[in-house]
Design an enzyme around this catalytic site. Structure first.
Site, PDB file in Angstrom:
ATOM      1  N   GLU A  70     -13.351  -4.569  -8.051  1.00  0.00           N
ATOM      2  CA  GLU A  70     -12.269  -4.989  -7.153  1.00  0.00           C
ATOM      3  C   GLU A  70     -11.083  -4.037  -7.308  1.00  0.00           C
ATOM      4  OE1 GLU A  70     -11.327  -6.234  -4.566  1.00  0.00           O
ATOM      5  OE2 GLU A  70     -10.893  -8.378  -4.732  1.00  0.00           O
ATOM      6  N   ASP A  71     -10.368  -3.841  -6.226  1.00  0.00           N
ATOM      7  CA  ASP A  71      -9.194  -2.958  -6.269  1.00  0.00           C
ATOM      8  C   ASP A  71      -8.006  -3.637  -6.948  1.00  0.00           C
ATOM      9  OD1 ASP A  71      -8.956  -4.784  -4.188  1.00  0.00           O
ATOM     10  OD2 ASP A  71      -8.458  -3.299  -2.653  1.00  0.00           O
ATOM     11  N   ASP A 118      -4.803 -10.599  -6.895  1.00  0.00           N
ATOM     12  CA  ASP A 118      -3.511 -11.128  -6.475  1.00  0.00           C
ATOM     13  C   ASP A 118      -3.521 -12.639  -6.750  1.00  0.00           C
ATOM     14  OD1 ASP A 118      -1.021 -10.543  -4.928  1.00  0.00           O
ATOM     15  OD2 ASP A 118      -1.942 -11.835  -3.441  1.00  0.00           O
ATOM     16  N   LYS A 126      -2.117  -8.274 -10.507  1.00  0.00           N
ATOM     17  CA  LYS A 126      -0.768  -8.834 -10.329  1.00  0.00           C
ATOM     18  C   LYS A 126      -0.782 -10.277 -10.822  1.00  0.00           C
ATOM     19  CE  LYS A 126      -0.186  -7.550  -5.757  1.00  0.00           C
ATOM     20  NZ  LYS A 126       0.531  -7.355  -4.468  1.00  0.00           N
ATOM     21  N   PHE A 184       3.991  -4.874  -3.092  1.00  0.00           N
ATOM     22  CA  PHE A 184       2.858  -4.609  -2.216  1.00  0.00           C
ATOM     23  C   PHE A 184       2.567  -3.117  -2.297  1.00  0.00           C
ATOM     24  CE2 PHE A 184       0.326  -3.910   1.522  1.00  0.00           C
ATOM     25  CZ  PHE A 184      -0.540  -4.989   1.437  1.00  0.00           C
ATOM     26  N   VAL A 185       1.371  -2.790  -2.784  1.00  0.00           N
ATOM     27  CA  VAL A 185       1.022  -1.387  -3.027  1.00  0.00           C
ATOM     28  C   VAL A 185      -0.085  -0.921  -2.093  1.00  0.00           C
ATOM     29  CG1 VAL A 185       1.796  -1.324  -5.431  1.00  0.00           C
ATOM     30  CG2 VAL A 185      -0.535  -2.083  -4.912  1.00  0.00           C
ATOM     31  N   ASP A 213      -4.868  -0.807   1.438  1.00  0.00           N
ATOM     32  CA  ASP A 213      -4.290  -0.565   2.761  1.00  0.00           C
ATOM     33  C   ASP A 213      -3.143  -1.508   3.066  1.00  0.00           C
ATOM     34  OD1 ASP A 213      -5.931  -2.973   3.074  1.00  0.00           O
ATOM     35  OD2 ASP A 213      -5.592  -2.713   5.219  1.00  0.00           O
TER      36      ASP A 213
HETATM   37  P1  IMP Z   1      -6.731 -12.342  -3.947  1.00  0.00           P
HETATM   38  O1  IMP Z   1      -7.935 -13.058  -3.431  1.00  0.00           O
HETATM   39  O2  IMP Z   1      -5.450 -13.015  -3.527  1.00  0.00           O
HETATM   40  O3  IMP Z   1      -6.782 -12.077  -5.428  1.00  0.00           O
HETATM   41  O4  IMP Z   1      -6.619 -11.016  -3.139  1.00  0.00           O
HETATM   42  C1  IMP Z   1      -7.239  -9.874  -3.473  1.00  0.00           C
HETATM   43  C2  IMP Z   1      -7.259  -8.966  -2.259  1.00  0.00           C
HETATM   44  O5  IMP Z   1      -6.016  -8.961  -1.546  1.00  0.00           O
HETATM   45  C3  IMP Z   1      -7.464  -7.545  -2.706  1.00  0.00           C
HETATM   46  O6  IMP Z   1      -8.823  -7.237  -2.766  1.00  0.00           O
HETATM   47  C4  IMP Z   1      -6.723  -6.755  -1.661  1.00  0.00           C
HETATM   48  O7  IMP Z   1      -7.614  -6.461  -0.595  1.00  0.00           O
HETATM   49  C5  IMP Z   1      -5.640  -7.649  -1.166  1.00  0.00           C
HETATM   50  N1  IMP Z   1      -4.350  -7.310  -1.785  1.00  0.00           N
HETATM   51  C6  IMP Z   1      -3.666  -8.009  -2.711  1.00  0.00           C
HETATM   52  N2  IMP Z   1      -2.530  -7.418  -3.061  1.00  0.00           N
HETATM   53  C7  IMP Z   1      -2.473  -6.265  -2.361  1.00  0.00           C
HETATM   54  C8  IMP Z   1      -1.524  -5.173  -2.314  1.00  0.00           C
HETATM   55  O8  IMP Z   1      -0.489  -5.119  -2.998  1.00  0.00           O
HETATM   56  N3  IMP Z   1      -1.830  -4.165  -1.456  1.00  0.00           N
HETATM   57  C9  IMP Z   1      -2.957  -4.165  -0.680  1.00  0.00           C
HETATM   58  N4  IMP Z   1      -3.875  -5.145  -0.708  1.00  0.00           N
HETATM   59  C10 IMP Z   1      -3.639  -6.197  -1.536  1.00  0.00           C
HETATM   60 MG    MG Z   2      -9.889  -5.964  -1.634  1.00  0.00          MG
END
Ligand code: IMP
Ligand code: MG
Length: 183
Positions: free
Chosen positions: A101-102, A105, A133, A154-155, A161
């Protein structure tokens, strides 16, 4: 640099050394004949990270892809995870899956995927994220491997992207807030 980037958070060199360190940890843990490592890229944001990570691993790997959506088009998470591209294979009971995973969040994407793949019968499921994060968590989730913890910015770049832009930047940068507030 790029005119929409406020500043570089993690340089290309720093990302490279982070991934070298993670690859060594994975190599150590997945050595041995009883493991069959399947790197599972969560499209699209993780594609750059996974490409770099797999080049640095010395253990044999297979790769596969899933696509999920939880973000809308902006910078706010949608809350619900949808599978857009599923993993279509029948041999999961012999696969040691490492979800790549990138960024984590809210934690929803990875906690959902771990449950899903476990229910589908994967032999083992672990996770690696380049960025984390933790201040944004909505569900409790800790990755098995992680690159670096970042503050609540937000990066973009290195695969990440905003509205499908900036993925090809070779560093992780903080987007100027006016880019996503002036619409
Ligand atoms: P989560 O399910 O909320 O943990 O979201 C994870 C996904 O949200 C990541 O795989 C990203 O695609 C996107 N995401 C979360 N934060 C960022 C950010 O700062 N920049 C770009 N994409 C983000
Ligand atoms: Mg993602």
């Amino acid at each position: 640099m790029h005119p929409d980037i406020e500043r570089i958070l993690i340089s290309e060199e720093e990302v490279d050394s982070i991934i070298t360190r993670i690859a060594a940890e994975i190599d150590r843990d997945y050595a041995g004949d009883d493991k069959r490592l399947l790197l599972l890229c969560v499209l699209k944001g993780s594609v750059v990270f996974m490409g770099e990570l797999m080049k640095k691993l010395t253990v044999p790997v297979e790769i596969d892809f899933m696509k999920v959506s939880s973000y809308g088009s902006g910078t706010k998470t949608g809350g619900k995870v949808n599978i857009v591209l599923d993993l279509l294979r029948q041999d999961l009971d012999t696969c040691d899956i490492l979800i790549v995973e990138d960024i984590i969040d809210s934690g929803r994407t990875l906690s959902y995927l771990c449950n899903y793949l476990t229910l589908k019968g994967a032999k083992s499921v672990k996770t690696v994220t380049l960025l984390d994060k933790p201040s944004r968590r909505e569900v409790d989730f800790t990755p098995d491997y992680h690159g670096t913890v970042i503050p609540d910015y937000f990066v973009v770049g290195y695969g990440l992207d905003y509205a499908e832009r900036y993925r090809a930047l070779p560093f992780v940068g903080i987007l100027k807030p006016e880019v996503y507030t002036h619409h």
